[in-house]
Design a protein around this motif. Structure first.
Motif, PDB file in Angstrom:
ATOM      1  N   ARG A 175       2.114   1.803  -3.506  1.00 23.19           N
ATOM      2  CA  ARG A 175       1.066   2.332  -4.391  1.00 23.19           C
ATOM      3  C   ARG A 175       0.873   3.825  -4.174  1.00 23.19           C
ATOM      4  NH1 ARG A 175      -3.279  -2.623  -3.539  1.00 23.19           N
ATOM      5  NH2 ARG A 175      -2.277  -4.095  -4.991  1.00 23.19           N
ATOM      6  N   ASN A 176       0.920   4.248  -2.928  1.00 21.74           N
ATOM      7  CA  ASN A 176       0.787   5.678  -2.640  1.00 21.74           C
ATOM      8  C   ASN A 176       1.943   6.465  -3.250  1.00 21.74           C
ATOM      9  OD1 ASN A 176      -1.582   5.364  -1.181  1.00 21.74           O
ATOM     10  ND2 ASN A 176      -0.530   5.149   0.778  1.00 21.74           N
ATOM     11  N   PRO A 203       0.815  -1.230   0.000  1.00 22.53           N
ATOM     12  CA  PRO A 203       0.000   0.000   0.000  1.00 22.53           C
ATOM     13  C   PRO A 203       0.846   1.277   0.000  1.00 22.53           C
ATOM     14  CG  PRO A 203      -0.927  -1.592   1.528  1.00 22.53           C
ATOM     15  CD  PRO A 203       0.399  -2.154   1.093  1.00 22.53           C
ATOM     16  N   THR A 204       1.956   1.263   0.729  1.00 22.79           N
ATOM     17  CA  THR A 204       2.837   2.433   0.736  1.00 22.79           C
ATOM     18  C   THR A 204       3.444   2.648  -0.640  1.00 22.79           C
ATOM     19  OG1 THR A 204       3.361   2.114   3.075  1.00 22.79           O
ATOM     20  CG2 THR A 204       4.888   3.465   1.794  1.00 22.79           C
ATOM     21  N   GLU A 209       1.396   6.783  -6.991  1.00 27.22           N
ATOM     22  CA  GLU A 209       0.388   7.803  -7.263  1.00 27.22           C
ATOM     23  C   GLU A 209       0.962   9.197  -7.048  1.00 27.22           C
ATOM     24  OE1 GLU A 209      -3.193   7.020  -5.123  1.00 27.22           O
ATOM     25  OE2 GLU A 209      -3.448   5.025  -6.001  1.00 27.22           O
ATOM     26  N   ASP A 210       1.806   9.354  -6.033  1.00 26.69           N
ATOM     27  CA  ASP A 210       2.477  10.633  -5.816  1.00 26.69           C
ATOM     28  C   ASP A 210       3.347  10.984  -7.014  1.00 26.69           C
ATOM     29  OD1 ASP A 210       1.326  10.954  -3.347  1.00 26.69           O
ATOM     30  OD2 ASP A 210       3.064  10.245  -2.210  1.00 26.69           O
ATOM     31  N   SER A 213      -4.340   2.497  -8.871  1.00 21.73           N
ATOM     32  CA  SER A 213      -2.893   2.694  -8.802  1.00 21.73           C
ATOM     33  C   SER A 213      -2.206   2.223 -10.082  1.00 21.73           C
ATOM     34  CB  SER A 213      -2.314   1.944  -7.600  1.00 21.73           C
ATOM     35  OG  SER A 213      -2.595   0.562  -7.681  1.00 21.73           O
TER      36      SER A 213
END
Length: 267
Positions: A122-123, A119-120, A126-127, A242
């Protein structure tokens, strides 16, 4: 396989990754050299508990992160336009983007390289899309006949900082919208509401024009046959947001003719 054989197998790709991280080939090669010297001095620094390619990239990435100044890129010194864009992206985000988009790691392996969870990762990817959009924001044409999917894509695109120039449900609508305002990126379903082909619509739209295109389809196997020209960017339905964000970033980053925001605004 010995450590030297393992490194030799992956060396060209490690150099590519280091170049993209550092902004130019000489700096990238310096980090790869430092990694090789580390392995010679202490072979145990290579983690044998994980897949060898992951272990090598993990070691190189940790070395690159080991000194604060290593995270700084002088955009003026970057040798390729894409590298100058990448120099504006924050270090951890830059690494996540390159591991997934340039080096082709799975989310699980990229997470292992960076020692973070999926999850980190994917974030971070996206960033990367949002930070790249700040440099090369563009107009996006969406060709999609399912209203809810079209709305999801519109929200995702705008969330990354791009602008949606229009949503088309048919071949004729796509051509009409593109003629009114030329897009800088196209997201296209392959099977449209009127039975027409999104692939045919895109071929008509991009004739004589270089525009990155991302195809989205429930039947990717129909277009990955190896027999005819295949789409460069293909996403299977149902998709993860994502994944779309990462592919949009990848398509725009590697589109060498994409113009920075300020140049597009005056074009």
């Amino acid at each position: 396989m010995s450590t030297s054989q393992l490194v030799a197998q992956h060396l060209p790709f490690l150099r590519r990754y280091a170049r993209a991280l550092s902004g130019n080939q000489s700096a990238g090669d310096a980090y790869v050299t430092a990694m090789l010297e580390t392995l010679i001095a202490d072979p145990s620094t290579l983690d044998r508990q994980v897949e060898p390619r992951v272990a090598l990239y993990r070691l190189l990435t940790r070395l690159w992160n080991s000194v604060a100044i290593n995270a700084e890129i002088d955009p003026a010194s970057a040798e390729v336009q894409g590298e100058r864009r990448l120099g504006h992206i924050t270090p951890m985000v830059r690494q996540a983007f390159l591991l997934v988009s340039l080096e082709g790691f799975s989310e699980e392996d990229a997470s292992s390289v960076l020692d973070i969870d999926v999850p980190t990762l994917r974030n971070l990817v996206e960033d990367a899309g949002r930070e790249l959009a700040a440099e090369i924001a563009t107009e996006v044409l969406i060709i999609e006949d399912e209203p809810f999917i079209a709305l999801d894509l519109e929200g995702l695109v705008e969330g990354l900082g791009h602008r949606v120039s229009g949503i088309a449900r048919t071949h004729s609508e796509a051509v009409s919208l593109a003629r009114r305002k030329a897009p800088g990126l196209i997201l296209a379903d392959i099977q449209l509401a009127d039975g027409s082909s999104g692939l045919e619509a895109v071929n008509e739209l991009i004739e004589g024009v270089e525009v990155p295109v991302i195809f989205i389809t429930a039947y990717p196997e129909r277009f990955l046959t190896g027999v005819r020209p295949e789409p460069a960017f293909l996403i299977a339905k149902p998709f993860q947001p994502s994944t779309v964000a990462a592919v949009i970033s990848q398509a725009l980053f590697f589109e060498r003719k994409a113009r920075p925001r300020e140049q597009r605004a005056t074009a």
